[in-house]
Write an enzyme that holds these catalytic residues in place. Sequence first.
Site, PDB file in Angstrom:
ATOM      1  N   LYS A  75      -0.536   0.387  14.941  1.00  0.00           N
ATOM      2  CA  LYS A  75      -1.785  -0.626  15.131  1.00  0.00           C
ATOM      3  C   LYS A  75      -1.590  -1.950  14.115  1.00  0.00           C
ATOM      4  CE  LYS A  75      -3.858   0.469  11.087  1.00  0.00           C
ATOM      5  NZ  LYS A  75      -3.865  -0.387   9.770  1.00  0.00           N
TER       6      LYS A  75
ATOM      7  N   LEU B  92       0.591  -0.178   9.485  1.00  0.00           N
ATOM      8  CA  LEU B  92       0.898  -0.151  10.502  1.00  0.00           C
ATOM      9  C   LEU B  92       0.256   1.181  11.133  1.00  0.00           C
ATOM     10  CD1 LEU B  92       4.336  -1.827  11.254  1.00  0.00           C
ATOM     11  CD2 LEU B  92       2.155  -2.927  11.721  1.00  0.00           C
ATOM     12  N   GLY B  93      -0.302   1.887  10.435  1.00  0.00           N
ATOM     13  CA  GLY B  93      -1.022   3.127  10.846  1.00  0.00           C
ATOM     14  C   GLY B  93      -0.121   4.316  11.409  1.00  0.00           C
TER      15      GLY B  93
ATOM     16  N   ASP C 261      -7.890   6.040  10.103  1.00  0.00           N
ATOM     17  CA  ASP C 261      -7.517   5.322  11.369  1.00  0.00           C
ATOM     18  C   ASP C 261      -7.140   6.538  12.703  1.00  0.00           C
ATOM     19  OD1 ASP C 261      -7.652   3.270   9.961  1.00  0.00           O
ATOM     20  OD2 ASP C 261      -5.710   2.990   9.517  1.00  0.00           O
TER      21      ASP C 261
HETATM   22  P1  ATP Z   1      -2.453   3.974   5.797  1.00  0.00           P
HETATM   23  O1  ATP Z   1      -3.196   4.563   7.092  1.00  0.00           O
HETATM   24  O2  ATP Z   1      -2.615   4.681   4.545  1.00  0.00           O
HETATM   25  O3  ATP Z   1      -2.884   2.496   5.814  1.00  0.00           O
HETATM   26  P2  ATP Z   1      -0.044   3.198   6.486  1.00  0.00           P
HETATM   27  O4  ATP Z   1       0.117   2.472   7.837  1.00  0.00           O
HETATM   28  O5  ATP Z   1       0.110   1.727   5.394  1.00  0.00           O
HETATM   29  O6  ATP Z   1      -1.096   4.065   6.340  1.00  0.00           O
HETATM   30  P3  ATP Z   1       1.902   5.400   7.114  1.00  0.00           P
HETATM   31  O7  ATP Z   1       3.006   4.840   7.579  1.00  0.00           O
HETATM   32  O8  ATP Z   1       0.990   6.041   7.934  1.00  0.00           O
HETATM   33  O9  ATP Z   1       1.356   4.161   6.156  1.00  0.00           O
HETATM   34  O10 ATP Z   1       2.143   6.327   5.843  1.00  0.00           O
HETATM   35  C1  ATP Z   1       1.344   6.479   4.581  1.00  0.00           C
HETATM   36  C2  ATP Z   1       1.788   7.483   3.908  1.00  0.00           C
HETATM   37  O11 ATP Z   1       1.512   8.800   4.362  1.00  0.00           O
HETATM   38  C3  ATP Z   1       3.258   7.659   3.562  1.00  0.00           C
HETATM   39  O12 ATP Z   1       3.506   7.370   2.321  1.00  0.00           O
HETATM   40  C4  ATP Z   1       3.683   9.127   3.935  1.00  0.00           C
HETATM   41  O13 ATP Z   1       4.216   9.909   2.740  1.00  0.00           O
HETATM   42  C5  ATP Z   1       2.383   9.866   4.450  1.00  0.00           C
HETATM   43  N1  ATP Z   1       2.844  10.449   5.692  1.00  0.00           N
HETATM   44  C6  ATP Z   1       2.278  11.534   5.847  1.00  0.00           C
HETATM   45  N2  ATP Z   1       2.464  11.775   7.266  1.00  0.00           N
HETATM   46  C7  ATP Z   1       3.298  11.049   7.817  1.00  0.00           C
HETATM   47  C8  ATP Z   1       3.723  10.653   8.998  1.00  0.00           C
HETATM   48  N3  ATP Z   1       3.756  11.610  10.082  1.00  0.00           N
HETATM   49  N4  ATP Z   1       4.277   9.657   9.174  1.00  0.00           N
HETATM   50  C9  ATP Z   1       4.513   8.603   8.148  1.00  0.00           C
HETATM   51  N5  ATP Z   1       3.958   8.878   6.825  1.00  0.00           N
HETATM   52  C10 ATP Z   1       3.320  10.107   6.625  1.00  0.00           C
END
Ligand code: ATP
Length: 294
Positions: free
Chosen positions: A8, A97-98, A134
């Site tokens: 996203k 990017l979720g 999210d």
């Molecule tokens: P947020 O929802 O916190 O804004 P984001 O989009 O910035 O997240 P994500 O790629 O979702 O980042 O990863 C956030 C953290 O979640 C990572 O540091 C990772 O350790 C943890 N995590 C747990 N499960 C997953 C998964 N299936 N894929 C990616 N990261 C995961």
Amino acid sequence: MVLKSYAKLNLYLSIRQKRKDNYHNLDTLFERIDLCDIITLGNRQDSLIRITCENRDVPTDASNLCYQAARLIQKQCTIKRGVDIRIDKNIPVGSGLGGGSSNAATVLMGLNQLWKLGLPRRTLCNFAKEIGSDVSFFIHNIPFARGRGRGEKIEPLQQLSRLRLWHVLIVPKLHLRTPFIYRKWDEFTKKNKKARLTRQTLNVRILISLLKKEKLRDLTGLLFNELEQVVFLNYPQLRGIKELLIHSGLDVALMSGSGGTIFGITSSKKEAIAAIKSLNVKGRPWQIFLTRTI
Ligand code: ATP
């Protein structure tokens, strides 16, 4: 069962008051894009949940959001069966990017099918809220939605269901942790009470109506992410990336979520490709993606 798990972008993110549970109330505009991970689900003979992922930034223990999604379904629906979950990561981790939330939503929807549970969307959304803010957006299976509360109260934007935007994404090699960015935000607003009071209060409705008319050039100043100011203070290179994207010929650029992805918007693939060509990407500590709404 092989499933796509989309990323996203946030086209708008305004932070409202801090809540008693330490989360912040938000008003945000989500867009689903075609950059995706692949999730493969396979039944097991025992009741274990086993995660495999080759990306070392992704945990494979109980802290993985896919594990939490599967465990929640097992508990709530008293399921004795286990599942193997393989994650093929294309969405950069910790980049706004979720990806993790999307993976969790994909597991909730996938196990609902694989285990023939027949759970309605409403129930899946209630499970989603327990896993992360999210996750609900991805359960709704729509390209655009407004999110309120922690981001989990979803209003699908049917008026934008035909809109398809093209994006150039620049993802710097940084792992930004969302709780850290919100702590910085709290510190920043404590020190800059005035800035908080005079902050931009933009009308998300105007933004939605301009998006509907595809008046992309008029979006400057309406596309808005309130976290940009604190993230740019701590990572000034991201401000540079935003300026670079704007000068590459795209209509507008913005940071997604709590960063550090910066994305540009245009209505044509041709313009997006031309922008990528004009960016001097060789040797930069970035990943670059061409994506669109899905
Ligand atoms: P947020 O929802 O916190 O804004 P984001 O989009 O910035 O997240 P994500 O790629 O979702 O980042 O990863 C956030 C953290 O979640 C990572 O540091 C990772 O350790 C943890 N995590 C747990 N499960 C997953 C998964 N299936 N894929 C990616 N990261 C995961």
